[in-house]
Design a protein around this motif. Structure first.
Motif, PDB file in Angstrom:
ATOM      1  N   GLU A  57      50.103  66.008  32.781  1.00 63.34           N
ATOM      2  CA  GLU A  57      49.154  67.122  32.817  1.00 63.34           C
ATOM      3  C   GLU A  57      49.850  68.458  33.046  1.00 63.34           C
ATOM      4  O   GLU A  57      49.285  69.512  32.808  1.00 63.34           O
ATOM      5  N   SER A  58      51.100  68.415  33.546  1.00 63.90           N
ATOM      6  CA  SER A  58      51.816  69.645  33.858  1.00 63.90           C
ATOM      7  C   SER A  58      52.460  70.234  32.617  1.00 63.90           C
ATOM      8  O   SER A  58      52.892  69.509  31.711  1.00 63.90           O
ATOM      9  N   GLU A  59      52.555  71.568  32.582  1.00 61.15           N
ATOM     10  CA  GLU A  59      53.253  72.235  31.486  1.00 61.15           C
ATOM     11  C   GLU A  59      54.750  71.939  31.526  1.00 61.15           C
ATOM     12  O   GLU A  59      55.465  72.166  30.550  1.00 61.15           O
ATOM     13  N   LEU A  60      55.216  71.436  32.676  1.00 61.58           N
ATOM     14  CA  LEU A  60      56.634  71.133  32.846  1.00 61.58           C
ATOM     15  C   LEU A  60      56.957  69.690  32.488  1.00 61.58           C
ATOM     16  O   LEU A  60      58.060  69.221  32.749  1.00 61.58           O
ATOM     17  N   SER A  61      55.999  68.979  31.896  1.00 63.65           N
ATOM     18  CA  SER A  61      56.190  67.550  31.634  1.00 63.65           C
ATOM     19  C   SER A  61      57.343  67.299  30.664  1.00 63.65           C
ATOM     20  O   SER A  61      58.095  66.332  30.812  1.00 63.65           O
ATOM     21  N   HIS A  62      57.494  68.173  29.654  1.00 69.62           N
ATOM     22  CA  HIS A  62      58.579  67.978  28.689  1.00 69.62           C
ATOM     23  C   HIS A  62      59.945  68.143  29.351  1.00 69.62           C
ATOM     24  O   HIS A  62      60.879  67.385  29.085  1.00 69.62           O
ATOM     25  N   ARG A  63      60.034  69.119  30.238  1.00 70.06           N
ATOM     26  CA  ARG A  63      61.290  69.312  30.966  1.00 70.06           C
ATOM     27  C   ARG A  63      61.543  68.135  31.906  1.00 70.06           C
ATOM     28  O   ARG A  63      62.680  67.674  32.041  1.00 70.06           O
ATOM     29  N   ALA A  64      60.478  67.646  32.540  1.00 74.04           N
ATOM     30  CA  ALA A  64      60.618  66.486  33.426  1.00 74.04           C
ATOM     31  C   ALA A  64      61.108  65.268  32.659  1.00 74.04           C
ATOM     32  O   ALA A  64      61.982  64.527  33.123  1.00 74.04           O
TER      33      ALA A  64
ATOM     34  N   ASN B 137      64.849  65.769  31.739  1.00 73.60           N
ATOM     35  CA  ASN B 137      65.770  65.673  32.864  1.00 73.60           C
ATOM     36  C   ASN B 137      65.958  64.248  33.361  1.00 73.60           C
ATOM     37  O   ASN B 137      67.038  63.883  33.831  1.00 73.60           O
ATOM     38  N   THR B 138      64.897  63.449  33.292  1.00 74.95           N
ATOM     39  CA  THR B 138      64.980  62.085  33.821  1.00 74.95           C
ATOM     40  C   THR B 138      65.348  61.058  32.764  1.00 74.95           C
ATOM     41  O   THR B 138      65.561  59.889  33.096  1.00 74.95           O
ATOM     42  N   LEU B 139      65.434  61.486  31.497  1.00 76.68           N
ATOM     43  CA  LEU B 139      65.688  60.530  30.422  1.00 76.68           C
ATOM     44  C   LEU B 139      66.997  59.759  30.590  1.00 76.68           C
ATOM     45  O   LEU B 139      67.013  58.536  30.414  1.00 76.68           O
ATOM     46  N   PRO B 140      68.118  60.411  30.950  1.00 74.20           N
ATOM     47  CA  PRO B 140      69.365  59.634  31.094  1.00 74.20           C
ATOM     48  C   PRO B 140      69.260  58.531  32.141  1.00 74.20           C
ATOM     49  O   PRO B 140      69.695  57.395  31.901  1.00 74.20           O
TER      50      PRO B 140
END
Length: 565
Positions: free
Chosen positions: A263-270, A273-276
């Protein structure tokens, strides 16, 4: 000096073997998932050589489950599901029921109990998210109608498996207590479901407000480490809390953590960042699953393995085919959905592991599930290829346009143009370039693999070719042979390098300009023949310096006395 480091040994051994076998699988044009599973088999106690600590591997796998489910929730799209809900919801439920019944039938023939058969059948009913999305991406089907149906179908399967993971421990606990009173059973299940519903309501009502707020606060610190840490803390904390406070499961907690974070606009950045870390622990999860596989199963129970594979590849796929046709969709769509579901993956592993831990699934059944998963994932690209060849031989143009504008037909529109600019990619950079050249009336051809973007561009009378520019035929359709300039705005620098290499080989005189994100990408693309490689950070820095000097030299801004500028 010798050190007892079973944790480091397990992680290092698992990742190294997964990398080696994953690379081999990728070179063989099959899913790296197969390589990870084989790495686990090699590291397991059933094969000679290196043996990882199984107990530690299982704990690492639990972290992998949490992060995998967090990723599923983070990409969960209610909009995509609702757009195909009329077929995806009833179709997926019916297909799960058919696959479960087939699994129960095989379990009965093998002499297993009823509950064992139910769990076994459920494990065979759900497809792998990783394998499905990769197959659709390779064929540019993500944004097609049949691609959306397949993804919606998968979302319903995922939700059904999430609920199964929640209910299985509760049902097992009641059964193990030997309580045969229906009223007590209903009350116990009601309490369990009530706790789960309370958790879901709490996450939807409170989590949707609190989690984005926490994410924004951590982002406002300006520390990338704190932001990444906040994302992981939210995922792990909610997953742990769902177990300790609501008696749910790590899987459900992690799923809703991802969903509310979405729901956050920062979801793509989140997610980025956590993908690796998510990928690393997901790999360890698959390795730990492979460690449980008994290779002798293929020799001792070949007929059972074959029957399991038949259920996965043919049984549930045929069920999906007839269900899709029953809802009035084309043969092309039905076959695409069938091929998409002709494999099993991560949820089967999670459910099988939980079933064995709870004592409701035999080790032999788990070995059959693992064998079926490895073989079905291995065969899935072949199934897609066979479907493609069958359709190319039997399908008419009328069949293709029954349901949607077919990607292949749209893609094969040749460009009647020369002395033009070819723009690869209509993303953030490509769209700006396209708009500028359209205003300047520069002849332009856009190469884009998104059908919706292609349709939008053609509505603006901009010449467009649908497809992946890595395909040499696509560049031929864009008339690379007589273009005057090539813009490569693909975000993946190494993919851009391969496109540049081919274009330079075909046109030594062509002006090629590409983008890059990192210094190594700049070098890689330049070596392959690009005339200019633009890296965003460098251009931003140079522009800021230029603006500073322009502002000072123009006299608009005062310079303190003694300043050397």
């Amino acid at each position: 000096m010798a050190h007892a480091t079973p944790l480091i040994t397990t992680i290092a051994g698992g990742l190294v073997l997964a990398f080696l076998f994953g690379m081999i699988a990728n070179r063989m044009k099959i899913s790296p998932l197969v390589g990870y599973l084989i790495a686990g088999i090699v590291a397991g106690k059933h094969t000679p050589g290196f043996v990882a600590d199984e107990a530690l591997a299982n704990q690492l796998a639990e972290v992998g489950v949490i992060l995998l489910m967090f990723g599923v929730g983070l990409h969960f799209s209610l909009k995509d599901l609702l757009s195909v809900k009329k077929i995806a919801i009833p179709g997926a439920i019916a297909q799960i029921a058919v696959a479960t019944l087939l699994g129960m039938g095989l379990a009965h023939l093998l002499g297993w109990g009823l509950f064992n058969g139910i769990v076994f059948g459920l494990c065979l009913s759900t497809a792998s998210t990783v394998v499905l999305l990769r197959a659709l991406e390779e064929r540019q089907l993500i944004e097609s109608q049949r691609g959306k149906i397949a993804i919606g179908w998968l979302i319903v399967e995922d939700l059904a498996m999430v609920m199964t993971l929640v209910l299985l421990p509760a049902v097992t606990g009641i059964m193990q207590q030997g309580n045969s009173d229906f009223t007590s059973l209903a009350i116990s299940l009601g309490i369990t479901l009530g706790k789960v519903i309370a958790f879901i309501v709490l996450m939807i009502v409170v989590g949707r407000r609190v989690v984005p707020w926490l994410l924004a606060k951590s982002a406002s610190t300006g520390s990338n480490e704190l932001f990444t840490l906040s994302v992981l803390a939210i995922a792990m904390g909610i997953a742990y809390g769902s177990v300790q406070l609501f008696g749910a499961s790590f899987a459900l907690g992690a799923f809703f953590a991802g969903m509310v974070l979405n729901e956050s606009e920062l979801s793509h950045r989140a997610a980025q960042n956590t993908l690796p870390l998510r990928d690393a622990f997901a790999v360890l999860f698959f390795v730990s699953v492979g460690m449980l596989f008994e290779p002798m199963t293929l020799i001792e129970q070949p007929l059972a393995v074959l029957a399991t594979l038949v259920i996965i590849v043919f049984g549930k796929s045929l069920a999906a085919f007839f269900i899709v046709r029953l809802f009035g969709h084309s043969k092309r769509t039905a076959l695409t959905i069938s091929a998409s579901l002709a494999q099993i993956g991560e949820f089967a592993f999670i459910l099988a592991t939980m079933g064995v831990a709870l004592g409701v699934l035999d080790k032999d059944a788990q070995s059959l599930i693992l064998a079926g998963a490895i073989l079905s994932i291995l065969l899935n690209p072949l199934v897609f290829n066979l479907v493609g060849k069958y359709l190319s031989k039997t399908e008419t143009i009328e069949d293709q346009i029954i349901e949607e504008v077919v990607e292949e037909e749209v893609a094969q529109v040749p460009v009647d143009m020369c002395n033009h600019v070819i723009l690869i990619g209509y993303g953030r950079v490509g769209s700006i370039l396209c708009d500028r050249m359209h205003i300047l009336d520069v002849p332009l051809v856009v190469v884009e693999n998104s059908l919706s973007r292609v349709e939008m561009l053609r509505e603006r009378d901009i010449s467009t070719v649908l497809g992946n520019a890595g395909n040499h035929d696509i560049l031929s359709l864009a008339r690379l042979d007589c273009a005057r300039c090539l813009f490569v705005t693909t975000p993946n620098g190494y993919e851009a390098g391969e496109i540049v290499s081919y274009a330079r080989a075909q046109r030594p005189d062509l002006l090629i300009i590409a983008r890059a994100h990192y210094d190594d990408e700049v070098e890689y693309i330049s070596e392959r023949g690009a005339d200019h490689v633009i890296m965003g950070e460098r251009e931003i820095a140079q522009t800021m310096l230029d603006e500073m000097y322009n502002g000072i030299l123009s006299g608009d801004k005062k310079v303190p006395e003694g300043c050397p500028i």
